[in-house]
Design an enzyme around this catalytic site. Structure first.
Site, PDB file in Angstrom:
ATOM      1  N   GLU A  91       0.713  -1.113   0.090  1.00  0.00           N
ATOM      2  CA  GLU A  91       0.141  -0.104   0.024  1.00  0.00           C
ATOM      3  C   GLU A  91       0.859   1.185  -0.247  1.00  0.00           C
ATOM      4  OE1 GLU A  91      -2.436   0.232   3.466  1.00  0.00           O
ATOM      5  OE2 GLU A  91      -2.941   2.366   3.122  1.00  0.00           O
ATOM      6  N   ASP A 112      -1.159  -1.128   5.712  1.00  0.00           N
ATOM      7  CA  ASP A 112      -1.113  -0.264   7.090  1.00  0.00           C
ATOM      8  C   ASP A 112      -1.934  -1.072   8.234  1.00  0.00           C
ATOM      9  OD1 ASP A 112       0.889   1.272   6.079  1.00  0.00           O
ATOM     10  OD2 ASP A 112      -0.506   2.965   5.855  1.00  0.00           O
ATOM     11  N   ASP A 125      -4.093  -0.005   9.594  1.00  0.00           N
ATOM     12  CA  ASP A 125      -5.214   0.913  10.266  1.00  0.00           C
ATOM     13  C   ASP A 125      -6.413   0.661   9.525  1.00  0.00           C
ATOM     14  OD1 ASP A 125      -4.849   1.776   7.592  1.00  0.00           O
ATOM     15  OD2 ASP A 125      -3.666   3.736   8.469  1.00  0.00           O
ATOM     16  N   ASP A 162      -7.929   2.236   6.748  1.00  0.00           N
ATOM     17  CA  ASP A 162      -7.792   2.223   5.300  1.00  0.00           C
ATOM     18  C   ASP A 162      -6.945   1.084   4.990  1.00  0.00           C
ATOM     19  OD1 ASP A 162      -8.817   4.589   4.875  1.00  0.00           O
ATOM     20  OD2 ASP A 162      -7.044   5.797   4.583  1.00  0.00           O
TER      21      ASP A 162
END
Ligand code: 0RA
Length: 645
Positions: free
Chosen positions: A432, A507, A509, A511
Site C-alpha cells: 500500500e 497499514d 489501520d 484504510d
C-alpha cells in the site's frame, strides 16, 4: 428420499475393518490436516451422523455446545447408536461404531448414505483423536453410556437409567498431542457450517451454544430454515438488489436423484453458484453443474429466440457465462453412491446426475419463463449487457497483453521484480502506497522478493463491470505482474503464475484493512484459483515499537505483548519509549525487513476459504451497496472478519 420404517437395525450389518491405531499414526490421512481445519472437521464428522439420521427421517434436532475446556458436545434426537451385541465380534454395536475404522451400519445400497463429510471417515476417528470421548445413548427405553480415552475404552457400555426419548449425545475433547497447532474452536467456523446444513436440510433445527463467551458477546444461535435452498439464496443476496420478488425454486427427482435448486438474479456482476452433493460443497463442480449450465443456456436461448429478444442478426454473441452473471444459485442433489473426483475430491463424477439436473431444470425453468414474461425480459436484458461487457473485456484483456509486450519485458514499470525466475521460490509483495513501497524495495531480498506498490484504493470490483475493472491501472499492473490473466475457467492461467506467494502488505489501520479487503475481493472474484490454491498471504507488520536505552528496539504485534515488554523494562528500571506504528511508511527498510519480510522471522497469514458460501456472503456484505448491513457485519465480526474468510 427413502425413509425407513421402524428400527430394523442389526449389529451384524456393521462391516468391520480395523482398529484405531492407524488413525492416531497418520491423522491427516483421515481428517485432512491437524490444524484448524482438521480440528473443526471433528465436529462435522459427528454431525454428519446426526444428519444421516435426519435424512432417514428420524431426527430433526441437533445441538452443539462448545465448552470452556475446548471440548464439544453434540446431541441429536435420532434413533441412537445401536447397542445390541455384534454376533461375531461379541461387542456391543456402539463399541464397534466408536472403536473400529469404517464401521457403520449403512453399507446396504437400499439406504442412502447421503451425508458424510469430505472424508466420511466416521465417528471412530473423532474418538481416536480425542483425549476424552463419551457417548450417551437413549434407545429402547434405556439410557446407556460409554467412555474412552484416545480411542481406548475406559468405561464399558453400561445402562444408567430409563428414558422415553431416543437420541445420541457425544462429548469429545481433541487431543493436543495430535492437534499441536491449535485446539481452539472458532464459533464462526462452526456456525457457518451449521447454518449451511440447516439451509440444505429444512427439516432440521440446529442450536449452538458457546460456553466460553464473555457476558457481552453472543453465545448462542439457532438455525432453522423451512424454505431450504430458497432461503439460502435470499440470505446470500440479502445485501444485493434483486431483480425479482423471490428466488425461482425448482425441485424434482429422476432416477433416484433428488434435485433441489433456487436461483435469483441481482444487480451484481459476479456469478455465485454454490453446489452441494449430499451436503458436501462441490467446489470443483462436476456433472450436476454441467447439467445445470446446459439447461440454463438452452432454456434462455430458446426463449430469447422464440420471443425475438436477441435478434438473429445481432452482432453480440451470447455465451453460457452471460446467463450466469449476477446470478446467485444454490443447487443441491442427493446421490446414493457419489463418485468424487478432482484435486480436492469435490467434483462429482456420476454421469447419470447430469441428465437428471438438466431435464428437471429445463422443464421447470421453461414453465417459469412462460408464466413470468416480465421477469424473463428483465433477465435477458441483463444477459445482453453482460455479453457486451464481456466483448469489451476481451478487448481490454488483449490490450493489457499487447501493452505488456510493447513495454519490453512486459512487466509494469512500478514493479521491482526479483532476480530468480522460478515461481515456486519467488514471492511478490503488494504494498500500500509508494512510500512503503520504497522502503520495501530497499529492505527486501531482491533475489526472490518482488515489490509492487499500489497507489491508493483499488477499484471495488463488487460494484463494477468486468470491462471497467480491466481498465483500472492498479489492477492492470497486478494482472501483468502475476502473469495469469483474469477471469473464469479458460481465461485464467494458473500455470503462468510468476510467484507462488502473493503477499498483501497494508497499514494496520482502517484504510489498510479496507485496501486489503478490496484486494481479497478482487482475488476471490476474478482470480479464484489463487485463493483456492493457497497462494495468497497477508503480511503482519507490528503495531508497536518500544525503544529502550542504547537504541534497543522491541516490537509488539498486540497489546498484551506490548504490556509485557513494558513491565519487563520497568522491572529492570530501564527508560523506554513506546510508539504506535501508524503506517508501514514509518518503518525504515531494515525494520520492515526484520519484522515483516524476513522469512526467518516474519509471520504470514495464509488466506484460506473454509466455507465458500460464507465467504461470498462476507464479500457481498463488506463490499456491496448497503451501508447499514455492512456496519452491522463489521461490528459483529470485527474479531474475525479481517482474515478468516
Ligand atoms: C450406526 C447405525 C445407526 C445409527 C448410528 C450408527 C448413529 C450414529 C450417530 C452418531 C451421532 N448420532 C448418531 N446417530 C445414529 C442406525 C440405527 C438404526 O438402524 O436403528
Amino acid at each position: 428420499m427413502t425413509s425407513k420404517k421402524g428400527s430394523d437395525y442389526k449389529a451384524s450389518n456393521i462391516q468391520v475393518l480395523e482398529g484405531l491405531e492407524a488413525v492416531r499414526k497418520r491423522p491427516s490421512m483421515y481428517i485432512g490436516d491437524t490444524a484448524q481445519r482438521g480440528l473443526h472437521h471433528l465436529i462435522n464428522e459427528v454431525v454428519d451422523n446426526s444428519i444421516d439420521e435426519a435424512l432417514a427421517g428420524y431426527c430433526d434436532y441437533i445441538k452443539v455446545i462448545v465448552h470452556k475446556d475446548s471440548s464439544i458436545t453434540i446431541s441429536d434426537n435420532g434413533r441412537g447408536i445401536p447397542v445390541d451385541m455384534h454376533p461375531k465380534l461379541n461387542l456391543p454395536a456402539v463399541e464397534v461404531v466408536l472403536t473400529k475404522l469404517h464401521a457403520g451400519g449403512k453399507f446396504d445400497k437400499d439406504s442412502y448414505k447421503v451425508s458424510g463429510g469430505l472424508h466420511g471417515v466416521g465417528v471412530s476417528c473423532v474418538n481416536a483423536l480425542s483425549i476424552f470421548f463419551s457417548a450417551e445413548i437413549h434407545r429402547d427405553g434405556k439410557i446407556y453410556v460409554m467412555e474412552f480415552e484416545r480411542g481406548a475404552t475406559k468405561v464399558p457400555l453400561k445402562e444408567i437409567g430409563k428414558t422415553k426419548e431416543t437420541g445420541t449425545k457425544i462429548r469429545f475433547k481433541p487431543d493436543p498431542e495430535i492437534f499441536t497447532q491449535t485446539t481452539e474452536f472458532k464459533f464462526d467456523i462452526i456456525s457457518d457450517r451449521m447454518r449451511e446444513l440447516a439451509f440444505l436440510n429444512p427439516q432440521i433445527t440446529v442450536d449452538i451454544f458457546d460456553e466460553r463467551a464473555e457476558e457481552d458477546e453472543e453465545s448462542s444461535v439457532t438455525f432453522h430454515y423451512s424454505g431450504g435452498v430458497k432461503d439460502f439464496v435470499s440470505y446470500l443476496d440479502e445485501t444485493r438488489q434483486s431483480l425479482m420478488d423471490e428466488p425461482i425454486y425448482i425441485e424434482g427427482e429422476i432416477d433416484n436423484v433428488p434435485v433441489e435448486l433456487a436461483m435469483q438474479y441481482n444487480d451484481s456482476y459476479t456469478e455465485n453458484v454454490h453446489s452441494y452433493v449430499n451436503n458436501i460443497n462441490t467446489r470443483e463442480g462436476g456433472t450436476h453443474i454441467s447439467g445445470f449450465r446446459r439447461a440454463l443456456t438452452r432454456c434462455f436461448k430458446n426463449y430469447a429466440e422464440k420471443n425475438n429478444i436477441i435478434k438473429s442478426n445481432s452482432k453480440i454473441t451470447v455465451s453460457g457465462e452471460d446467463f450466469r452473471e449476477g446470478m446467485t444459485c444454490v443447487l443441491s442433489v442427493k446421490v446414493a453412491e457419489p463418485q468424487f473426483e478432482g484435486q480436492t475430491k469435490t467434483k462429482l463424477g456420476n454421469s447419470e446426475v447430469q441428465s437428471a439436473v438438466e431435464v428437471i431444470l429445463y422443464d421447470k425453468l421453461n414453465e417459469f419463463l412462460e408464466q413470468n414474461p416480465k421477469i424473463a425480459k428483465k433477465i435477458l436484458e441483463k444477459v445482453v449487457i453482460a455479453a457486451e461487457a464481456r466483448a469489451a473485456a476481451r478487448k481490454a484483456r488483449q490490450l493489457i497483453q499487447r501493452k505488456s509486450v510493447m513495454s519490453g519485458g512486459g512487466l509494469p514499470g512500478k514493479l521491482a521484480d526479483c532476480s530468480i525466475k522460478d515461481p515456486e521460490h519467488s514471492e511478490i509483495y503488494l504494498v500500500e502506497g509508494d512510500s512503503a513501497g520504497g522502503s520495501a524495495k530497499m529492505g527486501r531480498n531482491r533475489s526472490f522478493q518482488a515489490i509492487l506498490p499500489l497507489r491508493g484504493k483499488i477499484l471495488n470490483v463488487e460494484k463494477a463491470k468486468i470491462n471497467k475493472i480491466l481498465e483500472n491501472k492498479e489492477i492492470q499492473a497486478m494482472i501483468t505482474a502475476l502473469g495469469t490473466s483474469v477471469g473464469h475457467e479458460e481465461e485464467f492461467e494458473l500455470e503462468k503464475l510468476r510467484y507462488h506467494k502473493i503477499i498483501i502488505m497494508t497499514d494496520a489501520d482502517v484504510d489498510g484493512s479496507h485496501i486489503r479487503t478490496l484486494l481479497l475481493t478482487f482475488f476471490y472474484r476474478y482470480m479464484h484459483p489463487l485463493v483456492d490454491g493457497g497462494y495468497i498471504y497477508i503480511a503482519t507488520p507490528p503495531l508497536y515499537r518500544i525503544t529502550s536505552t542504547r537504541g534497543k528496539i522491541d516490537y509488539a504485534w498486540d497489546d498484551d505483548t506490548r504490556d509485557k515488554i513494558i513491565r519487563d523494562l520497568r522491572k529492570s528500571k530501564k527508560k523506554f519509549d513506546v510508539s504506535r506504528y501508524k503506517g508501514l511508511g514509518e518503518m525504515n527498510p531494515e525494520q520492515l525487513w526484520e519484522t515483516t519480510m524476513d522469512p526467518e522471522t516474519r509471520t504470514l497469514q495464509q488466506v484460506t476459504i473454509e466455507n465458500a458460501a460464507a465467504a461470498d456472503k462476507m464479500f457481498s456484505t463488506l463490499m456491496g451497496g448497503d451501508v447499514e448491513p455492512r456496519r452491522e457485519f463489521i461490528e459483529k465480526n470485527s474479531k474475525y472478519a479481517q482474515l478468516d474468510i
